[in-house]
Design a protein around this motif. Sequence first.
Motif, PDB file in Angstrom:
ATOM      1  N   UNK A 315       0.823  -1.210   0.000  1.00 10.43           N
ATOM      2  CA  UNK A 315       0.000   0.000   0.000  1.00 10.43           C
ATOM      3  C   UNK A 315       0.854   1.257   0.000  1.00 10.43           C
ATOM      4  N   UNK A 316       2.010   1.205   0.686  1.00 13.37           N
ATOM      5  CA  UNK A 316       2.925   2.354   0.668  1.00 13.37           C
ATOM      6  C   UNK A 316       3.536   2.541  -0.718  1.00 13.37           C
ATOM      7  N   UNK A 317       3.908   1.435  -1.387  1.00 17.57           N
ATOM      8  CA  UNK A 317       4.528   1.520  -2.716  1.00 17.57           C
ATOM      9  C   UNK A 317       3.520   1.922  -3.803  1.00 17.57           C
ATOM     10  N   UNK A 318       2.226   1.677  -3.581  1.00 17.74           N
ATOM     11  CA  UNK A 318       1.229   1.910  -4.638  1.00 17.74           C
ATOM     12  C   UNK A 318       1.123   3.370  -5.047  1.00 17.74           C
ATOM     13  N   UNK A 319       1.611   4.311  -4.160  1.00 17.95           N
ATOM     14  CA  UNK A 319       1.507   5.736  -4.469  1.00 17.95           C
ATOM     15  C   UNK A 319       2.753   6.288  -5.129  1.00 17.95           C
TER      16      UNK A 319
END
Length: 661
Positions: A315-319
């Motif tokens: 979820x952190x990498x998705x942005x």
Amino acid sequence: MSEINAEKSSGKIPENLRDALHRKEAVCAALENLSANNCGDYQSEIARLSSEYAASGDLPPEFAELLDKRFNDAVKTARDGEAAFLERQQQIAGLASEVDALLAAGELATLAEVEKLEKRITELTGDSALIARLEPLKSQLQAEEAAVIAAETAVNALADELEQLTAAENIAPLHERKSAIEAAFAELVNIPRKAAQRYQDAHRKASIKIAQHYETLDLARWESYTRKLDLCAELEKLLALGDDAMNQASKKLNEIREQWKTLGAVPKEKSEEINPRYLELTRQLQHKVDEYFARKRQTQKLAAAEKEKLCIQAEELSRSTEWKATAEKMRDLQAQWKQLPRAGSHENGLFQRFHAAADAFFTARKTAFDARDKRFQELEERKKALIAEAENLTDARRARALRDEYRAIGFCGKNEQELYNRFNTAVNAFFNQRREVNASKIDEVKTLLAEVETFLAAPADALPRVREIREKLRELSCRDTRSMEQTVLGKFDAALNEFRKQQQLEREANSDAVALALAAGLDNWRSGAAVELPPPETLAAYPKLQNFAAALTAAAAGDDKAADKVEKLIAAARSEREKICTELEKLAGTSSNEPETLDLAQELQFAMLGNFGKSGAAASAKAADPHRLCSDFAACGIVPAAELQEFQNRFNAAKNIIFGK
């Protein structure tokens, strides 16, 4: 005759001919209806009507032949009716003998024979006395047949019940009803053989099934014992399996328990052996399965914690918008996910969460790449369009402008160098070929035009080749030779038109002689003389004359349908020639402009159809091309020779006025 001729000229039917026509038709109708009127003395009536037909007067040949044929057919119909009447009388005379013979047969007679004879008496005479003589025998046979049918119905009902009970799974109802069915069958009499055979077959099968039931009952217990031994052996194999197969072993254990419930009892001496063995094996296997699932739940709990951590990282990498580096990290997380075991009831929720984070990143990455690729694709399509234009260049000025447009588009991605090479090659090839093609075009055009000039003497034979040459000249489209092409092709067109004109004039000149020869054959056929027709090669240029000759040949051979066709072709040809002559006379200024009237034959045709006094009105027509009328007249069909000569005289007179001959 003077009165008839006067009435023909005025378009009316002579009264005496009209009366003769109706009298002859009335005689034909009376002959055709003799059978329907139940005439007794056929011979006297036929003779009387034949005399009346002969005395009713004469008709013109074109109608005498038609009515004579109808009269002969009507006489034949009357004689056929007389033969049928005599045969019916003979049948009526033999009915009493047939009744005596059937009554003498007594019990040997059948109901079908009695009913058949009764039906014949009703149809031929309706004699109630004869029918009454048959009534006692018929009643006796009907009673006997009813008794047989009742016995057959009862036996079939017993056989049906036996067959249904035998086919049922439960043997008890068959065992209970079998004796009562046998007693009911023993009381029946007059049983047809077929029904009795069916009952005996059903009874035999029922007896066999009861016997087999008792034999099978004991065998079923031993079969149940054998199948229970197999289930115990299968339980022992499941106990020997490792943890990786416990999932499947648990399902199989439940299946074995369900199968055990469906099995019946075993022999008494084996029940104390097999039941304790089964209970012990199922207890041991259930304990092993329970231990396996306890360990599995602990493993799933640890896996859920690890997958929760991976979801947070994803979820952190998705942005992130660092597409290359982040994509490598995201793929590493996906590989770690695959190494972990399933998380039990939390698996679906965690997987959807992790998958959503990965999808969000890769979707954003794809959107960015798609926008870039779309821009490159648009630039590439523009360059491909310029390349396609360069590969089909015909204008030198456009070739020079294309280079500037191509450079102005800019970089278009990985295919840039390949596209530039294709564009540069196409433009260079255009300028190189332009110099060579122009010189070769002029030489090719001159060669083709020289070939056309060789065809001027026989233009019709060379027409397909000249069409090919015209198409080739259009493809070459050489501006330097355009004037030369127009001159040479104009000469060919003039030569071709002159040839066709001479050919048509020759065809028109020969048509009158060919038509008169064919009309002479028509007159010979009508008069009963031998029919001589022009040779086929003479008729080849005139399709309608060729068609008429074929029909006339068949008619001369006795084909009635062909004869009808000949008359229809004559009527069509008469109308067509009259129309052409009238139009040509209008152009020549010799038309009387008076209404056309029907000749006597046409009026008689209308009279037979009930349209007395009907006459045709001349239809107005637009002015036509005289050359076209000449061509159409040469292609017309055939009428009798006298009419044809009259038409040709009218046509030639008007034609000479128009063309100044």
